[in-house]
Design a protein around this motif. Structure first.
Motif: not given
Length: 882
Positions: A728-738
């Motif tokens: 899931d790119p949204v989940e991956k992006l959320s982790k990256t932003l965190e």
């Protein structure tokens, strides 16, 4: 029935019996007339008839017209308040003859109504007649008609062009006029104590007032200034309802009539300040007058803005708000006067009741917005007054007035009002020049020069663009303006810009020539094609030609126009029935839809609206149109857009089945045959336009598909960058932003530690001047933000420290930052802004800022050492130490 309604009805019924067709009041937003900001006379809606550019199915008409006069030739704004009879908004009772009856009947009927129906005292009436000049003979025909009424000959007075010759403009229809005046009585003379003064008709003492103007249109003034007889002669009359009401109620002022008293009573209740007919009542009169103008403008679809008629609304509201402060009203109050206004006039003008919430909401939001900036603007105004006082001047510059407008929303007349209170004037010419420059920067110059007043007179174009893309036709008239050629055709498929839909483009071709049609405009029955010559010579009238619209340009316009109807229905369903159209743009690449609503739409609501429109597209509803009588269409529940002008016969665009229509609106635009042709509808954005108005921008058809594909490609690119294929790119992006956020916090801590270390080191090197710790340092390419961090640490560690930090930066420049501790600032001798400015001058630069921290720059980074080395001496001089 109240007295104003009785007068209005008696006037209309009187002329109805004289075989006049009763016409509803046109909106105060003029239809298809770029020369007017507001409807300012009853004749506006018949301008095309007087210009011989349009026609009506009747030759006699009567109505009561809503009018606004606040700009241009008819501008009574400065009189509103001091005068008992001038208004920004008023009602004009009018009757018209289009080539039918003339002077004799118009005068006889006016006299009959005034003296026999309204029974106004004959001995207090005067009639004026044009006395003639070098161009036109005296109007003996009108004088003879007055004598036939039985009026005393000594009460018929003769006057010149200024008072008794009416002209539409520098060119166009014109003719003599005859006015009816009323003697209010000796007590109303403002000059009774002036030696040798004589009260007279068209005088300036206020005793004898005009009630009714009868205009006899019989000439046409051309561009050379010459007069020519018109093929038909017309009558255009205008009588002020408020002035007649004052006379018939027997009161001393228009403001004492039933139209204004309820508003004044409410204002007294709100303010606690009693109303007076004298100067102390000026704020009351301004407020109740201005709220009428605002309410009727908003009801007819005009909205406050920073240009054109919207700017006029904004400045009228702010003018009223400023006067409100004179009777102690520091908080919004105008919106509270709307309800009593609706009570007084809502029956005659139901649009006030229908738009009540909208009117109240917009006025309140505008008042609140102005209240937020008024204090800061008054502070700036005070600074300007102080400065010009020191300079012993009496004129506020155009630049200062423009800054007050541009930064704090002060209209020019508000600045002029405050200036007059201090016996000052404002350079209005310079202000207008700066306004013009701003408008040119914002929009650029107009595309075309205007047509002459005579162009197209007496002609008529037939629009066949609902059913035809091309046609063989004939040129009726041609006029050249610079690079543009204006052409009028016998019949045309070209749609002229109207109702938000942009004009068609296309071609005009003949045996040895071709023109490109780049714009199309309409004035009454005349459709003008603005063209660029591509081949051959400029064609002559009478030439047979072939014209064709650019179908690839028109078709997506039709997609978008049909989409606005679907969107309007979806908004009213999901947002509420108050979500009325307040403006639109229908272009080939997009649509823009403005609607009345006071809150930002949630993402969930936007999604539901988008889904609703797309369902209607998939249903593939039929789209058809038909013509109905206007009132019959309204009575059957068909949606009419407020602010639009409609004739007696209207075109209805019907989407869906006969039994269960999805949408039914009055519309003159072009549409698809079935909703399925739109393919796809996508909302691009939702935003605020002004107080109480939101805007949706959207796309349809192939543009919407391309948008979807573009978003798909963007998501694929994001997935590639994140390496999230299969997850899931949204989940991956959320982790990256965190992770990024955590790194930034760690970096902030490191920077804070670094800045602390530098600050401690610098303070250890400080020299003392009169109890002040002074330190300066030159860094090697440290950003201004990091120098500020160091400065904050210095101030935190020693409240009696003063520091200068400097560093060269990229692109051959240098920056400086100065900080002063709180205790030193409190002493009042050292301010960071003054210190950094002086230091920067040593390096060939300049700057300034707040007392605690200020920055500066220089184009000569090699001179920064001079600033750093000279800083201690600058501090010494500031502290008075040699």
């Amino acid at each position: 029935m109240n007295k104003s309604a009785e007068i209005r009805n008696q006037f209309i019924d009187f002329f109805r019996e004289k075989e006049h067709t009763v016409i509803p009041s046109a909106p105060v937003l003029p239809a298809d007339d770029p020369t007017l900001l507001f409807t300012n006379a009853g004749m506006n809606q018949f301008k095309d008839v007087f210009l011989e550019q349009g026609s009506r199915p009747y030759s006699r008409a009567v109505n009561s017209q809503k009018c606004i006069r606040v700009s241009g030739k008819h501008n009574d704004l400065e009189e509103v308040g001091p005068s008992p009879s001038h208004h920004t908004f008023f009602e004009m009772l009018g009757n018209w003859s289009f080539g039918d009856y003339y002077k004799s009947e118009a005068i006889k009927w006016a006299w009959e109504l005034i003296t026999e129906v309204w029974k106004i005292d004959i001995d207090r009436l005067y009639a004026t007649v044009f006395k003639g000049n070098d161009e036109v003979q005296p109007d003996d025909e009108a004088r003879d008609a007055w004598l036939q009424t039985g009026i005393s000959p000594d009460r018929i007075t003769l006057h010149g062009r200024k008072d008794n010759f009416w002209e539409m403009g520098e060119t166009g229809p014109c003719g003599p006029c005859s006015e009816i005046h009323y003697d209010l009585g000796a007590k109303f003379c403002l000059k009774k104590d002036v030696k040798g003064h004589k009260c007279e008709v068209n005088g300036d003492c206020g005793r004898i007032v005009e009630l009714w103007n009868l205009v006899f249109i019989q000439y046409m003034r051309d561009r050379k200034g010459d007069l020519h007889p018109l093929p038909r002669r017309h009558v255009d009359t205008g009588a002020g309802l408020e002035r007649f009401l004052r006379v018939l109620e027997g009161v001393d002022s228009n403001y004492e009539t039933e139209l204004f008293k309820p508003l004044l009573t409410e204002l007294v209740n709100i303010s606690g300040v009693d109303y007076s007919a004298g100067d102390s009542g000026i704020p009351h009169r301004v407020a109740v007058d201005h709220v009428r103008m605002l309410a009727f403008s908003l009801a007819d679809g005009i909205l406050p803005s920073n240009e054109g008629r919207g700017y006029v609304l904004r400045r009228i509201l702010r003018r009223a708000a400023r006067y409100g402060r004179e009777i102690g009203l520091e908080t919004p109050f105008l919106f509270k006067l709307v309800d009593p206004l609706v009570e007084v006039m809502g029956e005659a003008y139901p649009e006030l009741r229908e738009r009540n919430d909208h009117i109240v909401g917009v006025i309140r939001a505008e008042e609140e917005s102005f209240a937020r900036t008024l204090g800061r603007g008054l502070e700036l105004f005070g600074g300007v007054i102080e400065r010009i006082g020191k300079e012993k001047k009496s004129v506020i510059s155009g630049e200062d007035a423009f800054k007050l407008y541009d930064t704090y929303g002060f209209p020019l007349d508000l600045t002029e009002l405050m200036a007059r209170e201090r016996n000052l004037t404002v350079d209005g010419d310079r202000f207008e020049q700066l306004m013009k420059e701003q408008r040119i920067r914002a929009r650029g110059e107009s595309k075309f020069e205007g047509s002459s007043a005579e162009f197209g007179m007496g002609l008529k174009s037939e629009f066949i663009g609902y059913t035809h893309r091309d046609v063989d036709t004939e040129i009726l008239a041609v006029e050249k303006h610079g690079q543009s050629i204006e052409v009028i055709l016998d019949k045309t498929p070209f749609y002229a810009e109207a109702g938000g839909q942009v004009a068609d483009k296309g071609w005009i071709r003949w045996s040895d020539g071709e023109m490109e049609v780049v714009d199309v405009t309409r004035n009454g029955d005349i459709i003008t094609h603005h063209c660029h010559l591509k081949e051959g010579a400029v064609p002559e009238p009478g030439l047979s030609i072939k014209v064709a619209i650019d179908w690839n340009y028109r078709l997506p316009i039709q997609y978008n126009h049909t989409a606005t109807h679907l969107l309007h229905t979806a908004l009213r369903k999901h947002v509420g029935m108050h979500a009325n159209q307040a403006g639109s743009l229908v272009a080939p690449d997009r649509l823009r839809f403005d609607f009345t609503h006071f809150e930002k739409l949630t993402p969930e609501l936007i999604e539901e609206i988008e889904l609703n429109v797309n369902r209607a597209i998939r249903e593939d509803y039929p789209v058809k149109w038909y013509v109905k009588p206007f009132q019959e269409a309204l009575d059957s529940g068909i949606t009419a857009l407020f602010g639009e002008k409609y004739g007696e016969e209207v075109r209805v665009v019907h989407i869906g089945s006969d039994e269960h229509p999805y949408s039914r609106e009055l519309c003159g635009g072009t549409h698809v045959e079935r909703t399925g042709q739109l393919g796809l509808f996508r909302i691009v954005s939702e935003s605020a336009v002004s107080a109480g108005v939101r805007r949706i921008e959207a796309v349809t058809g192939e543009t919407a598909v391309r948008l979807a594909l573009s978003e798909k490609h963007s998501l694929e690119d994001i997935a590639d960058l994140l390496g999230s294929h299969g997850s899931d790119p949204v989940e991956k992006l959320s982790k990256t932003l965190e992770e990024k956020h955590n790194l930034e916090k760690e970096n902030e801590k490191l920077l804070e530690g670094w800045a602390k270390g530098i600050a401690v080191e610098m303070l250890s090197e400080a020299s003392q001047v009169n109890g002040v710790q002074v330190v300066s340092r030159l860094f090697d390419e440290v950003s201004i933000d990091r120098m500020k961090l160091i400065g904050d640490q210095i101030r935190a560690r020693d409240n009696r420290a003063v520091a200068l930090l400097a560093s060269p930066v990229s692109k051959g420049a240098g920056q400086l930052c100065c900080v002063v501790g709180d205790a030193v600032v409190k002493d009042g001798k050292l301010k960071a802004g003054d210190l950094v400015s002086k230091a920067a001058r040593l390096a060939g630069g300049g700057g300034g800022g707040r007392p605690h921290m200020a920055t500066a720059g220089t184009k000569y980074p090699d001179r920064l050492p001079l600033a750093v080395e000279g800083f201690t001496e600058i501090v010494k001089k500031a502290l008075g130490e040699n």
